[in-house]
Every structure is written in C-alpha cells, then in structure tokens.
Design a protein around this motif. Structure first.
Motif, PDB file in Angstrom:
ATOM      1  N   MET A 234     -27.185  10.325 -18.793  1.00 26.51           N
ATOM      2  CA  MET A 234     -25.796  10.619 -19.107  1.00 26.51           C
ATOM      3  C   MET A 234     -24.970   9.758 -18.153  1.00 26.51           C
ATOM      4  N   PRO A 235     -23.413   9.278 -18.564  1.00 27.22           N
ATOM      5  CA  PRO A 235     -22.448   8.366 -17.685  1.00 27.22           C
ATOM      6  C   PRO A 235     -21.827   9.088 -16.642  1.00 27.22           C
ATOM      7  N   GLY A 236     -21.514   8.228 -15.623  1.00 28.13           N
ATOM      8  CA  GLY A 236     -20.655   8.703 -14.634  1.00 28.13           C
ATOM      9  C   GLY A 236     -20.019   7.455 -14.328  1.00 28.13           C
ATOM     10  N   ILE A 237     -19.079   7.662 -13.205  1.00 33.37           N
ATOM     11  CA  ILE A 237     -18.070   6.699 -12.625  1.00 33.37           C
ATOM     12  C   ILE A 237     -18.059   7.104 -11.103  1.00 33.37           C
ATOM     13  N   GLU A 238     -17.951   5.603 -10.321  1.00 37.12           N
ATOM     14  CA  GLU A 238     -17.594   6.196  -8.985  1.00 37.12           C
ATOM     15  C   GLU A 238     -16.232   5.415  -8.802  1.00 37.12           C
ATOM     16  N   VAL A 239     -15.171   5.963  -8.569  1.00 41.86           N
ATOM     17  CA  VAL A 239     -13.868   5.572  -8.669  1.00 41.86           C
ATOM     18  C   VAL A 239     -13.525   5.339  -7.274  1.00 41.86           C
ATOM     19  N   SER A 240     -12.483   4.276  -7.093  1.00 41.38           N
ATOM     20  CA  SER A 240     -11.994   3.924  -6.030  1.00 41.38           C
ATOM     21  C   SER A 240     -10.494   4.573  -5.817  1.00 41.38           C
ATOM     22  N   SER A 241     -10.377   5.193  -4.689  1.00 41.68           N
ATOM     23  CA  SER A 241      -9.319   5.972  -4.586  1.00 41.68           C
ATOM     24  C   SER A 241      -8.625   5.592  -3.171  1.00 41.68           C
ATOM     25  N   SER A 242      -7.362   5.910  -2.698  1.00 43.88           N
ATOM     26  CA  SER A 242      -6.750   5.585  -1.367  1.00 43.88           C
ATOM     27  C   SER A 242      -6.220   6.832  -0.741  1.00 43.88           C
ATOM     28  N   PHE A 243      -7.166   7.127   0.373  1.00 47.63           N
ATOM     29  CA  PHE A 243      -6.423   8.267   1.199  1.00 47.63           C
ATOM     30  C   PHE A 243      -5.311   7.810   2.058  1.00 47.63           C
ATOM     31  N   GLY A 244      -4.742   6.611   2.196  1.00 42.66           N
ATOM     32  CA  GLY A 244      -3.829   6.177   2.948  1.00 42.66           C
ATOM     33  C   GLY A 244      -3.522   4.412   2.714  1.00 42.66           C
ATOM     34  N   PRO A 245      -2.858   3.875   3.155  1.00 46.26           N
ATOM     35  CA  PRO A 245      -2.665   2.531   2.746  1.00 46.26           C
ATOM     36  C   PRO A 245      -3.811   1.394   3.349  1.00 46.26           C
ATOM     37  N   THR A 246      -4.738   1.906   3.974  1.00 49.82           N
ATOM     38  CA  THR A 246      -5.811   1.142   4.032  1.00 49.82           C
ATOM     39  C   THR A 246      -7.142   1.774   4.239  1.00 49.82           C
ATOM     40  N   ARG A 247      -6.985   3.015   3.602  1.00 52.61           N
ATOM     41  CA  ARG A 247      -8.203   4.046   3.415  1.00 52.61           C
ATOM     42  C   ARG A 247      -8.757   4.214   1.920  1.00 52.61           C
ATOM     43  N   LEU A 248      -9.853   3.198   1.864  1.00 53.07           N
ATOM     44  CA  LEU A 248     -10.516   3.118   0.507  1.00 53.07           C
ATOM     45  C   LEU A 248     -11.623   4.065   0.554  1.00 53.07           C
ATOM     46  N   VAL A 249     -11.555   5.135  -0.431  1.00 51.22           N
ATOM     47  CA  VAL A 249     -12.562   5.996  -0.536  1.00 51.22           C
ATOM     48  C   VAL A 249     -13.090   6.334  -1.971  1.00 51.22           C
ATOM     49  N   HIS A 250     -14.442   6.743  -2.217  1.00 44.97           N
ATOM     50  CA  HIS A 250     -15.029   6.822  -3.390  1.00 44.97           C
ATOM     51  C   HIS A 250     -15.135   8.056  -3.855  1.00 44.97           C
ATOM     52  N   ILE A 251     -14.854   8.417  -5.061  1.00 47.48           N
ATOM     53  CA  ILE A 251     -14.968   9.905  -5.695  1.00 47.48           C
ATOM     54  C   ILE A 251     -15.883   9.600  -6.840  1.00 47.48           C
ATOM     55  N   GLY A 252     -16.969  10.482  -7.067  1.00 50.29           N
ATOM     56  CA  GLY A 252     -17.650  10.305  -8.013  1.00 50.29           C
ATOM     57  C   GLY A 252     -17.415  11.036  -9.234  1.00 50.29           C
TER      58      GLY A 252
ATOM     59  N   GLY B  82     -15.211  16.129 -16.708  1.00 53.49           N
ATOM     60  CA  GLY B  82     -16.196  15.743 -15.777  1.00 53.49           C
ATOM     61  C   GLY B  82     -16.409  16.724 -14.674  1.00 53.49           C
ATOM     62  N   LEU B  83     -17.244  16.271 -14.041  1.00 49.25           N
ATOM     63  CA  LEU B  83     -17.590  17.031 -12.567  1.00 49.25           C
ATOM     64  C   LEU B  83     -17.134  16.155 -11.457  1.00 49.25           C
ATOM     65  N   PRO B  84     -16.275  16.289 -10.609  1.00 44.24           N
ATOM     66  CA  PRO B  84     -16.135  15.448  -9.454  1.00 44.24           C
ATOM     67  C   PRO B  84     -16.902  15.689  -8.320  1.00 44.24           C
ATOM     68  N   ILE B  85     -17.306  14.766  -7.599  1.00 45.28           N
ATOM     69  CA  ILE B  85     -18.178  14.815  -6.602  1.00 45.28           C
ATOM     70  C   ILE B  85     -17.607  14.063  -5.271  1.00 45.28           C
ATOM     71  N   LEU B  86     -17.449  14.509  -4.252  1.00 47.96           N
ATOM     72  CA  LEU B  86     -17.042  13.813  -3.016  1.00 47.96           C
ATOM     73  C   LEU B  86     -18.363  13.016  -2.496  1.00 47.96           C
ATOM     74  N   PHE B  87     -18.237  11.603  -2.997  1.00 47.89           N
ATOM     75  CA  PHE B  87     -19.509  10.803  -2.464  1.00 47.89           C
ATOM     76  C   PHE B  87     -19.503  10.330  -1.018  1.00 47.89           C
ATOM     77  N   HIS B  88     -20.835  10.491  -0.555  1.00 48.41           N
ATOM     78  CA  HIS B  88     -21.207  10.006   0.873  1.00 48.41           C
ATOM     79  C   HIS B  88     -19.962  10.122   1.842  1.00 48.41           C
ATOM     80  N   PRO B  89     -19.327  11.516   1.977  1.00 49.08           N
ATOM     81  CA  PRO B  89     -18.539  11.604   3.096  1.00 49.08           C
ATOM     82  C   PRO B  89     -19.145  11.475   4.498  1.00 49.08           C
ATOM     83  N   SER B  90     -18.417  10.935   5.451  1.00 43.11           N
ATOM     84  CA  SER B  90     -19.081  10.474   6.580  1.00 43.11           C
ATOM     85  C   SER B  90     -17.873  10.098   7.798  1.00 43.11           C
ATOM     86  N   ASN B  91     -18.491  10.703   9.011  1.00 48.60           N
ATOM     87  CA  ASN B  91     -17.456  10.307  10.061  1.00 48.60           C
ATOM     88  C   ASN B  91     -18.207   8.989  10.669  1.00 48.60           C
TER      89      ASN B  91
END
Length: 287
Positions: free
Chosen positions: A68-86, A132-141
């Motif tokens: 099946m297909p999916g996508i890893e979407v680039s999003s921004s949690f702030g001006p310089t905070r690139l985060v990926h959502i699956g 679809g089903l969203p997933i918070l990909f590889h969260p990490s501190n």
C-alpha cells in the motif's frame, strides 16, 4: 500470539530518489524473503512529500503480501523546525493539498522553504480527511531535525486529539535512545498507541522494525486503524546498529564503496539481538 490472526507489517519503507537502492526488483526480493519467514505480511511504501508513483507498483513483481502507499510529509513547527509526519493509506488519494517543497538553493532559501511548510496539525488533519492514518514519525529529543521533540508533541496534543495518531519507534540507531521516553510520553498523554517502523532506505533494513496488530477483517489498512483505536499494536524487531548506519551513510555518499561493501556483507548478515521481548514488556507495562 497466533501468527495467522495477526498482521506483521512494515509501515515505513522508502522508495524514490532518497532510497535509490530500493528498486522494485530489490524490494520484491527482500519482501518475498521476509514473507517466507513469516516476518512480514503487509508493507507500506513511502516517498518524501509525494506518493509513490503508480508505475512503481506496476513494476513490482507479484508479491505474496499486500502493498500500500504512504507519504512522509515535511511540516514546520516553527520558522526553522522541520518535522516529518507520516501518512499511510489504502490507496493513493484522489486529492492531496500539499505540493512537494523546493529544496534547491542556498541555506537562506531552505530556511524560507521550512518556514512556509504547513503546521503538523494541518498535515495530520489533511491525512485524516483524505482517508489515511497519520503517524508521528521518529520523534526524538536526541536528533530533533525532522523529528518532533517530546515537548512539541505535548503542545500538539493541546490542539488536536492524538488518540488516532500513533507514535513511531523507529529502528534507526540515531532515534533508538529516545524509545523509552516515547513509551513514557504515550502513557502520559493518555495511552497513545505505539507503532514500529524500519525507515528502510536500503533493502537489508526492510522489516527490521515492524508492527503487529490483529487481523480483524483481513484488510491491513482498516485493521491497522482499528488496532490503533483499540491500542492493540505491538512493536517487534531490531534497532539498526551504529555500524549499519555508518555503512549506509557511506554508500549514500559513495565513501570508499569497496570498503563499505565488505563491511556491509558482514554486518548485515551478523545476527542481531532481537529486542521484541524487551519492547513488548515496556509497552505492556505502560499501557
């Protein structure tokens, strides 16, 4: 667990320009190998910011498992905070609201691109609205670039119901140190669901981290969504070793390919200690 009654799914396998070694032929060979060992019986293929081209699925040889297909979407949690959502889907949606970002240009151009990206909340809502089903990909501190910090997930939970948005335990060695914190956060925020993903950019990593969930109706997508709702997922598999990560990085930049090939032939065949029991124990204790 009765294997017949459970899916063992690879939720995070990459294709496209960011995973050039994951050709249809190489993927088919690896998936057949895993299916024969009953390690994988469903696979989602993703690309960064675009869905896999339909021609990719046409080029895949017939496989013994649903894909099946999916996508890893680039999003921004702030001006310089690139985060990926699956986002995982049963099929490619007819409409998708976000265009692929343009990452060409210098540093300032890329910073401007990040600032213009949609907020994770908007991406999650778009995935849900598109079926679809969203997933918070590889969260990490530890490695916050492209990853939501745990504090940011807490803020996100104030604006959106995350009960149907699982947190991923990613197989990469650079994210693994955050796993226990993610498990604790899932409990803190009200019993959020955990899933496993290999984040495979190379055929040997396909299926390294997987998600087990019940076969309610013998439909992998609807069953996964129901399992997330019921919190009936279990993460199994191994974490990528540091040596594996170094080898893959070396291959990507063609760093001494002969040397990395020799290392790869050894380390990818060397048995790794399976973490399934440890992860399952931690997960069940924190349910």
């Amino acid at each position: 667990m009765d294997k017949i009654k459970y899916w063992t799914a690879e939720l995070h396998c990459h294709i496209g320009s960011d995973a050039p070694k994951n050709t249809p032929q190489a993927i088919a060979s690896k998936v057949r190998e895993l299916a024969a060992k009953e390690k994988v019986n469903a696979v989602w293929f993703l690309d960064h910011d675009i869905f896999p081209d339909k021609s990719f699925f046409e080029k895949l040889e017939p496989l013994p498992v649903p894909v099946m297909p999916g996508i890893e979407v680039s999003s921004s949690f702030g001006p310089t905070r690139l985060v990926h959502i699956g986002g995982l889907f049963p099929k490619i949606p007819d409409y998708w609201p976000f265009a692929k970002p343009d990452w060409s240009g210098g540093l300032q151009s890329r910073i401007n691109t990040v600032a213009a990206l949609p907020h994770p909340k908007d991406v999650i809502e778009a995935i849900l609205e598109s079926g679809g089903l969203p997933i918070l990909f590889h969260p990490s501190n530890i490695i916050p670039w492209t990853s939501l910090r745990l504090s940011e997930i807490r803020k996100l939970a104030e604006d959106i119901d995350l009960k149907l948005v699982p947190l991923e335990l990613n197989s990469s060695c650079i994210y693994a140190p955050s796993h226990q914190s993610i498990i604790e956060l899932a409990k803190e925020l009200g019993e959020l669901t955990l899933v496993g993903g290999s984040d495979a950019h190379d055929p040997p990593l396909i299926g390294q981290k997987r998600t087990l969930f019940p076969r309610y109706n013998d439909n992998p997508f609807s069953d996964l969504r129901q399992a997330v709702n019921n919190r009936e997922t279990i993460v199994v598999g191994n974490n990528q070793t540091f040596f594996q990560w170094l080898i893959l990085m070396g291959q990507r930049i063609d760093l001494n390919p002969t040397f990395t090939k020799l290392l790869r032939s050894y380390y990818f065949k060397k048995p790794e200690k399976n973490e399934a029991d440890k992860i399952k124990k931690n997960y069940l204790e924190n349910r």
